[in-house]
Enzyme design. Structure first.
Site, mmCIF file in Angstrom:
data_model
loop_
_atom_site.group_PDB
_atom_site.id
_atom_site.type_symbol
_atom_site.label_atom_id
_atom_site.label_comp_id
_atom_site.label_asym_id
_atom_site.label_seq_id
_atom_site.Cartn_x
_atom_site.Cartn_y
_atom_site.Cartn_z
ATOM 1 N N THR A 189 -4.106 2.134 4.160
ATOM 2 C CA THR A 189 -3.171 1.881 5.258
ATOM 3 C C THR A 189 -2.976 3.152 6.084
ATOM 4 O OG1 THR A 189 -2.003 0.312 3.844
ATOM 5 C CG2 THR A 189 -0.830 1.058 5.801
ATOM 6 N N ARG A 247 9.109 2.091 -7.324
ATOM 7 C CA ARG A 247 9.232 0.672 -7.682
ATOM 8 C C ARG A 247 10.606 0.139 -7.274
ATOM 9 N NH1 ARG A 247 4.280 0.255 -7.937
ATOM 10 N NH2 ARG A 247 3.149 0.907 -9.767
ATOM 11 N N GLN A 293 22.293 -32.381 -1.959
ATOM 12 C CA GLN A 293 22.024 -31.496 -3.104
ATOM 13 C C GLN A 293 20.617 -30.901 -3.055
ATOM 14 O OE1 GLN A 293 22.863 -33.442 -6.813
ATOM 15 N NE2 GLN A 293 25.049 -32.976 -6.671
ATOM 16 N N GLU A 315 1.550 -3.543 -3.763
ATOM 17 C CA GLU A 315 2.310 -2.364 -4.194
ATOM 18 C C GLU A 315 2.710 -2.502 -5.653
ATOM 19 O OE1 GLU A 315 5.160 -2.326 -1.113
ATOM 20 O OE2 GLU A 315 3.710 -1.549 0.307
ATOM 21 N N GLU A 368 0.579 -8.837 -12.056
ATOM 22 C CA GLU A 368 -0.119 -8.825 -13.360
ATOM 23 C C GLU A 368 -0.079 -7.432 -13.986
ATOM 24 O OE1 GLU A 368 -1.347 -10.087 -10.591
ATOM 25 O OE2 GLU A 368 -1.680 -12.216 -11.005
HETATM 26 C C1 LIG Z 1 -2.605 -4.586 3.364
HETATM 27 C C2 LIG Z 1 -3.023 -3.711 2.230
HETATM 28 C C3 LIG Z 1 -2.660 -2.372 2.248
HETATM 29 C C4 LIG Z 1 -3.090 -1.520 1.207
HETATM 30 N N1 LIG Z 1 -2.809 -0.183 1.303
HETATM 31 C C5 LIG Z 1 -3.358 0.659 0.388
HETATM 32 C C6 LIG Z 1 -3.275 2.079 0.556
HETATM 33 O O1 LIG Z 1 -2.674 2.580 1.528
HETATM 34 N N2 LIG Z 1 -3.872 2.874 -0.341
HETATM 35 C C7 LIG Z 1 -4.548 2.386 -1.426
HETATM 36 O O2 LIG Z 1 -5.061 3.173 -2.208
HETATM 37 N N3 LIG Z 1 -4.654 1.035 -1.614
HETATM 38 C C8 LIG Z 1 -4.092 0.172 -0.739
HETATM 39 N N4 LIG Z 1 -4.242 -1.194 -0.890
HETATM 40 C C9 LIG Z 1 -4.959 -1.710 -2.041
HETATM 41 C C10 LIG Z 1 -4.067 -2.443 -3.042
HETATM 42 O O3 LIG Z 1 -3.305 -1.510 -3.760
HETATM 43 C C11 LIG Z 1 -5.009 -3.269 -3.936
HETATM 44 O O4 LIG Z 1 -5.456 -4.347 -3.172
HETATM 45 C C12 LIG Z 1 -4.333 -3.729 -5.202
HETATM 46 O O5 LIG Z 1 -4.151 -2.636 -6.072
HETATM 47 C C13 LIG Z 1 -5.147 -4.801 -5.934
HETATM 48 O O6 LIG Z 1 -6.458 -4.347 -6.099
HETATM 49 P P1 LIG Z 1 -7.697 -5.315 -5.734
HETATM 50 O O7 LIG Z 1 -7.428 -5.880 -4.400
HETATM 51 O O8 LIG Z 1 -8.942 -4.557 -5.929
HETATM 52 O O9 LIG Z 1 -7.594 -6.475 -6.806
HETATM 53 P P2 LIG Z 1 -8.308 -6.531 -8.238
HETATM 54 O O10 LIG Z 1 -8.102 -5.251 -8.972
HETATM 55 O O11 LIG Z 1 -9.709 -6.984 -8.042
HETATM 56 O O12 LIG Z 1 -7.489 -7.687 -8.937
HETATM 57 C C14 LIG Z 1 -7.579 -9.061 -8.489
HETATM 58 C C15 LIG Z 1 -6.429 -9.849 -9.078
HETATM 59 O O13 LIG Z 1 -6.539 -9.860 -10.503
HETATM 60 C C16 LIG Z 1 -5.360 -9.321 -11.090
HETATM 61 N N5 LIG Z 1 -5.773 -8.570 -12.286
HETATM 62 C C17 LIG Z 1 -6.499 -7.418 -12.316
HETATM 63 N N6 LIG Z 1 -6.665 -7.019 -13.579
HETATM 64 C C18 LIG Z 1 -6.033 -7.926 -14.378
HETATM 65 C C19 LIG Z 1 -5.839 -8.065 -15.778
HETATM 66 N N7 LIG Z 1 -6.308 -7.150 -16.642
HETATM 67 N N8 LIG Z 1 -5.137 -9.128 -16.244
HETATM 68 C C20 LIG Z 1 -4.639 -10.057 -15.388
HETATM 69 N N9 LIG Z 1 -4.792 -9.978 -14.053
HETATM 70 C C21 LIG Z 1 -5.465 -8.930 -13.541
HETATM 71 C C22 LIG Z 1 -4.760 -8.428 -10.022
HETATM 72 O O14 LIG Z 1 -3.373 -8.217 -10.218
HETATM 73 C C23 LIG Z 1 -5.066 -9.227 -8.760
HETATM 74 O O15 LIG Z 1 -4.107 -10.248 -8.593
HETATM 75 C C24 LIG Z 1 -3.824 -2.060 0.124
HETATM 76 C C25 LIG Z 1 -4.161 -3.420 0.109
HETATM 77 C C26 LIG Z 1 -3.792 -4.233 1.149
HETATM 78 C C27 LIG Z 1 -4.220 -5.665 1.142
#
Ligand SMILES: Cc1cc2nc3c(=O)[nH]c(=O)nc-3n(C[C@H](O)[C@H](O)[C@H](O)COP(=O)(O)OP(=O)(O)OC[C@H]3O[C@@H](n4cnc5c(N)ncnc54)[C@H](O)[C@@H]3O)c2cc1C
Length: 384
Positions: free
Chosen positions: A161, A245, A281, A365, A369
């Protein structure tokens, strides 16, 4: 045991509520349509926050901030987030956005990075996520290899971001692949104009944010830009995770409270089949459930903030509060949007924006999970 906010915090809450009601809510839809506050409005509001003594309220006094404690910060965030009129990042009307890791810099680094961000409008982005490492940042591949007075960095960061306008980046990179997340990842501050650093893609998201993909190709980072010691990257970040958090939890409280206010007013005024919606309700129970859940979340967030002010370890409480409050606020927005019917779906009200925003908070953020994984680890250790 006293669950009441101290008198000075009740007054602070009241002051911010009035400020939000009088100054921000009336302009919030205008700010949504323009995607931000107009500069003259922003300057006027900034002047008011300075008059109220709330400029840089979350910055310690030694850096010329108001230095509020955790519970006071939670109260401010909660009340501020009853509106969508606040700029989500960068220089907001309460001051610049400061990543607390900047307080861990040495004096020379503070001169180069912290003070320009505090006082000269410079911005910092956070570079952790990669195409193959999001929820599990320990599996990141971006490498920083020491060569004399520099680290040579290669890798790809995704979803960063504000990368397109940031002056500096807080870069997380692997310095010791054998140690991985247990002492093998380091934190650097880098100049976003460094040769070899390129923004290669921008992602359009449902919340309107446009995070970037950043490629680092033999980027030379001076050794003086390492934060703390080599391998300490995750350990340093942990130090401020709790309050981070709680900030998210407090925002969820403000959103939920305003939605309940809106839902209640609309349900009393909207008549269908000869009666106001509030007399059904099916509608009033949605408000009752929302109110109960908001109360529970508020107790969790406030208690964790109070504990943080007593210097106690709040890691588990902060995760529980953030997860519960974020999921609660999404349920509340959803119910109140339903109460509003078609008008709830339009961009004439803040509900649609909150629906998108609060949905995204369960991923971006601290994914729900991941929160549950940390809480489960605590439960399994506690009950042996
Ligand atoms: C609009 C936006 C802004 C962002 N800004 C930043 C930024 O400024 N800097 C930065 O570094 N990142 C940033 N991110 C990245 C964000 O932090 C990640 O998208 C997030 O950490 C999830 O990672 P991923 O998308 O790779 O999902 P994945 O790691 O691929 O996970 C996919 C899904 O599976 C779940 N999951 C993963 N492992 C497990 C497990 N062991 N058990 C059960 N469920 C699991 C996850 O919670 C998620 O729901 C941003 C993302 C977006 C969309």
């Amino acid at each position: 045991m006293n669950f009441n906010l101290p008198e000075e915090l009740q007054m602070l809450k009241q002051t911010i509520r009035q400020f939000v009601d009088r100054e921000l809510i009336p302009i919030e839809m205008h700010s949504q349509q323009n995607n931000d506050l107009k500069p003259d409005i922003r300057d006027r509001l900034e002047k008011k926050t300075k008059e109220m003594g709330l400029w840089m309220f979350d910055v310690p006094e030694e850096y010329e901030g108001a230095g509020l404690g955790s519970l006071a910060q939670v109260v401010v965030w909660e009340e501020m987030c009853r509106t969508i009129a606040l700029p989500s990042r960068g220089r907001g009307i309460f001051g610049p956005e400061i990543r607390p890791i900047l307080y861990a810099l040495n004096d020379e680094q503070k001169k180069r990075f912290l003070y320009p961000i505090l006082h000269s409008g410079k911005e910092l982005c956070f570079m952790q996520t990669e195409p193959d490492a999001g929820a599990d940042p320990g599996s990141m591949k971006t490498r920083a290899v020491r060569q004399g007075d520099f680290y040579i960095v290669n890798g790809t960061k995704r979803f960063i971001t504000g990368a397109e306008k940031a002056d500096f980046g807080q870069l997380m990179a692997v310095t010791d692949p054998a140690k991985g997340s247990h002492g093998g990842i380091s934190c650097f501050l880098i100049d976003m104009k460094s040769p070899g650093l390129k923004i290669t893609a921008t992602y359009k998201t449902m919340m309107g944010e446009e995070p970037c993909e950043v490629v680092l190709d033999d980027v030379k980072v001076p050794v003086e830009n390492l934060v703390g010691k080599e391998g300490e990257g995750f350990k340093l970040a942990q130090r401020w995770l709790g309050i981070g958090r709680l900030k998210h939890g407090a925002r969820a409280l403000g959103v939920a409270e305003r939605c309940i206010e809106m839902g209640s007013r609309y349900a009393k005024q909207r008549v269908t089949f000869g009666k106001p919606l509030s007399e059904r309700q099916g509608i009033s129970f949605k408000l009752a459930d929302s109110y109960v859940e908001l109360h529970a979340a508020r107790l969790m967030v406030y208690q964790a903030a109070w504990k943080n002010d007593q210097q106690e370890d709040i890691r588990t409480e902060a995760y529980m509060a953030k997860m519960f409050a974020d999921e609660m606020s999404f349920r509340v927005v959803d119910r109140v949007l339903q109460i509003h019917g078609g008008i709830g779906l339009t961009l004439d009200l803040p509900l649609a924006k909150w629906f998108m925003d609060q949905r995204s908070r369960m991923i971006t953020e601290g994914a729900s999970e991941v929160m549950r994984m940390v809480i489960a680890r605590h439960v399994l250790q506690k009950y042996v």
